[in-house]
Design a protein around this motif. Structure first.
Motif, mmCIF file in Angstrom:
data_model
loop_
_atom_site.group_PDB
_atom_site.id
_atom_site.type_symbol
_atom_site.label_atom_id
_atom_site.label_comp_id
_atom_site.label_asym_id
_atom_site.label_seq_id
_atom_site.Cartn_x
_atom_site.Cartn_y
_atom_site.Cartn_z
ATOM 1 N N UNK A 241 -2.372 -19.605 -27.426
ATOM 2 C CA UNK A 241 -3.062 -18.923 -26.318
ATOM 3 C C UNK A 241 -4.552 -18.843 -26.625
ATOM 4 N N UNK A 242 -5.370 -19.182 -25.673
ATOM 5 C CA UNK A 242 -6.801 -19.218 -25.871
ATOM 6 C C UNK A 242 -7.363 -17.818 -26.016
ATOM 7 N N UNK A 243 -8.370 -17.707 -26.916
ATOM 8 C CA UNK A 243 -9.061 -16.431 -27.088
ATOM 9 C C UNK A 243 -10.241 -16.280 -26.137
ATOM 10 N N UNK A 244 -10.513 -17.346 -25.362
ATOM 11 C CA UNK A 244 -11.633 -17.294 -24.432
ATOM 12 C C UNK A 244 -11.357 -16.246 -23.353
ATOM 13 N N UNK A 245 -12.353 -15.424 -23.022
ATOM 14 C CA UNK A 245 -12.146 -14.420 -21.960
ATOM 15 C C UNK A 245 -11.915 -15.090 -20.616
ATOM 16 N N UNK A 246 -10.978 -14.522 -19.865
ATOM 17 C CA UNK A 246 -10.674 -15.095 -18.545
ATOM 18 C C UNK A 246 -11.726 -14.666 -17.529
ATOM 19 N N UNK A 247 -12.138 -15.614 -16.719
ATOM 20 C CA UNK A 247 -13.064 -15.289 -15.631
ATOM 21 C C UNK A 247 -12.499 -15.880 -14.351
ATOM 22 N N UNK A 248 -12.581 -15.155 -13.258
ATOM 23 C CA UNK A 248 -12.004 -15.641 -12.003
ATOM 24 C C UNK A 248 -12.761 -16.858 -11.491
ATOM 25 N N UNK A 249 -12.055 -17.794 -10.841
ATOM 26 C CA UNK A 249 -12.730 -18.971 -10.281
ATOM 27 C C UNK A 249 -13.624 -18.575 -9.111
ATOM 28 N N UNK A 250 -14.674 -19.333 -8.921
ATOM 29 C CA UNK A 250 -15.577 -19.081 -7.799
ATOM 30 C C UNK A 250 -14.960 -19.653 -6.523
ATOM 31 N N UNK A 251 -14.607 -18.773 -5.618
ATOM 32 C CA UNK A 251 -13.974 -19.181 -4.370
ATOM 33 C C UNK A 251 -14.751 -18.581 -3.206
ATOM 34 N N UNK A 252 -15.093 -19.422 -2.247
ATOM 35 C CA UNK A 252 -15.750 -18.963 -1.033
ATOM 36 C C UNK A 252 -14.699 -18.762 0.052
ATOM 37 N N UNK A 253 -14.858 -17.696 0.840
ATOM 38 C CA UNK A 253 -13.927 -17.380 1.925
ATOM 39 C C UNK A 253 -14.617 -17.643 3.258
ATOM 40 N N UNK A 254 -13.915 -18.373 4.120
ATOM 41 C CA UNK A 254 -14.429 -18.679 5.448
ATOM 42 C C UNK A 254 -13.371 -18.348 6.490
ATOM 43 N N UNK A 255 -13.787 -18.311 7.735
ATOM 44 C CA UNK A 255 -12.846 -18.207 8.855
ATOM 45 C C UNK A 255 -13.092 -19.383 9.791
ATOM 46 N N UNK A 256 -12.012 -19.902 10.366
ATOM 47 C CA UNK A 256 -12.079 -20.943 11.396
ATOM 48 C C UNK A 256 -11.294 -20.470 12.606
ATOM 49 N N UNK A 257 -11.728 -20.868 13.785
ATOM 50 C CA UNK A 257 -11.189 -20.344 15.032
ATOM 51 C C UNK A 257 -10.626 -21.473 15.892
ATOM 52 N N UNK A 258 -9.335 -21.376 16.202
ATOM 53 C CA UNK A 258 -8.712 -22.261 17.179
ATOM 54 C C UNK A 258 -8.692 -21.490 18.499
ATOM 55 N N UNK A 259 -9.643 -21.779 19.375
ATOM 56 C CA UNK A 259 -9.784 -21.063 20.638
ATOM 57 C C UNK A 259 -9.227 -21.943 21.744
ATOM 58 N N UNK A 260 -8.140 -21.499 22.356
ATOM 59 C CA UNK A 260 -7.457 -22.285 23.378
ATOM 60 C C UNK A 260 -7.635 -21.655 24.746
ATOM 61 N N UNK A 261 -7.769 -22.515 25.759
ATOM 62 C CA UNK A 261 -7.811 -22.073 27.143
ATOM 63 C C UNK A 261 -7.339 -23.221 28.012
ATOM 64 N N UNK A 262 -7.048 -22.916 29.274
ATOM 65 C CA UNK A 262 -6.677 -23.955 30.233
ATOM 66 C C UNK A 262 -7.877 -24.267 31.115
ATOM 67 N N UNK A 263 -8.142 -25.553 31.266
ATOM 68 C CA UNK A 263 -9.198 -26.025 32.156
ATOM 69 C C UNK A 263 -8.614 -27.182 32.951
ATOM 70 N N UNK A 264 -8.656 -27.045 34.287
ATOM 71 C CA UNK A 264 -8.061 -28.051 35.166
ATOM 72 C C UNK A 264 -6.600 -28.306 34.787
ATOM 73 N N UNK A 265 -5.881 -27.211 34.505
ATOM 74 C CA UNK A 265 -4.449 -27.251 34.177
ATOM 75 C C UNK A 265 -4.151 -28.081 32.937
ATOM 76 N N UNK A 266 -5.118 -28.191 32.024
ATOM 77 C CA UNK A 266 -4.915 -28.931 30.775
ATOM 78 C C UNK A 266 -5.371 -28.048 29.608
ATOM 79 N N UNK A 267 -4.633 -28.112 28.512
ATOM 80 C CA UNK A 267 -4.944 -27.287 27.346
ATOM 81 C C UNK A 267 -6.171 -27.843 26.623
ATOM 82 N N UNK A 268 -7.167 -26.970 26.404
ATOM 83 C CA UNK A 268 -8.408 -27.352 25.740
ATOM 84 C C UNK A 268 -8.648 -26.453 24.534
#
Length: 243
Positions: free
Chosen positions: A1-28
């Motif tokens: 087992x390593x004696x090196x101190x543990x450090x958390x990985x650098x992780x970036x958090x993002x959000x993505x948006x799936x925005x759905x609506x109907x236009x001319x009776x078609x899903x967009x």
């Protein structure tokens, strides 16, 4: 087992948006043209990183809806879709994106956000078929969002989120046809919808003028879970609404 101190990985958090609506009776779905690298000039889902360590993820999603599409979350359906964190999905480093599904009726033409050169509604069919390429892993996120909507239309009242406050059964049928990608028999659809207690309720005595007989208006009822469910027909068939 390593004696090196543990450090958390650098992780970036993002959000993505799936925005759905109907236009001319078609899903967009709403797409933006990225104005910055990586993937400058490519189409992608609207979204972005958390503003700071104190911003909660749902708050970031609501903020991005306002910034990217000028949408008020009080007038739309918003739910968490899933988390996407495959290593290498973003060339800038380890980025985990929490995706949200947003649905609303009659959404206007969008304006581009802070890091987007353009924003526009695109039919989902071109994305699902692979004809329209998206940045990052956004095609997979759109696919998952559409499948979530398709599945929930069977067992929940989600279809009414695509409609105005009052709607006709014909307009509700257009939602199911657009999201499921099938044609439904009007008589069978009317019978099935009316056979689910509390799914939709009459919106008073008002009727909407049509080319034929005036159509009765309805609104979302108190029931969120449909019983019996409206089972999705096989997409390879048409006019099979009585399955």
């Amino acid at each position: 087992m390593s004696d090196e101190p543990w450090s958390p990985p650098a992780v970036l958090i993002a959000v993505d948006l799936v925005i759905l609506t109907l236009r001319a009776a078609e899903l967009h779905v709403l797409l933006v043209e990225r104005g910055i690298e990586p993937y400058e000039g490519a189409q992608a889902l609207p979204g972005g990183f958390l503003n700071n360590a104190g911003e909660d993820i749902p708050d970031a999603a609501r903020r991005e809806l306002q910034e990217e599409a000028s949408l008020d979350t009080s007038r739309l359906h918003l739910e968490q879709l899933g988390a996407y964190g495959l290593p290498g999905r973003d060339p800038r480093g380890r980025v985990v994106s929490v995706a949200y599904l947003a649905i609303a009726p009659g959404l206007p033409d969008p304006a581009a956000g802070t890091d987007a050169a353009d924003a526009s509604w695109k039919p989902v069919e071109g994305i699902l078929s692979g004809h329209r390429k998206l940045a990052f892993d956004h095609r997979q996120i759109v696919t998952d969002g559409v499948e979530r909507a398709r599945s929930k239309l069977e067992h929940s009242a989600l279809a009414t989120a695509f409609c105005d406050r009052t709607f006709t059964i014909s307009e509700l049928q257009q939602v199911y046809e657009a999201v499921w990608g099938v044609r439904l028999d009007p008589r069978n659809f009317y019978r099935k919808v009316q056979g689910v207690p509390g799914f939709i309720v009459p919106a008073g005595p008002d009727r909407r003028s049509t080319k034929g007989r005036p159509a009765r208006l309805f609104q979302a009822g108190p029931r969120n879970v449909l019983h019996p469910p409206l089972i999705r027909p096989d997409s390879s068939t048409t006019n099979e609404g009585d399955r």
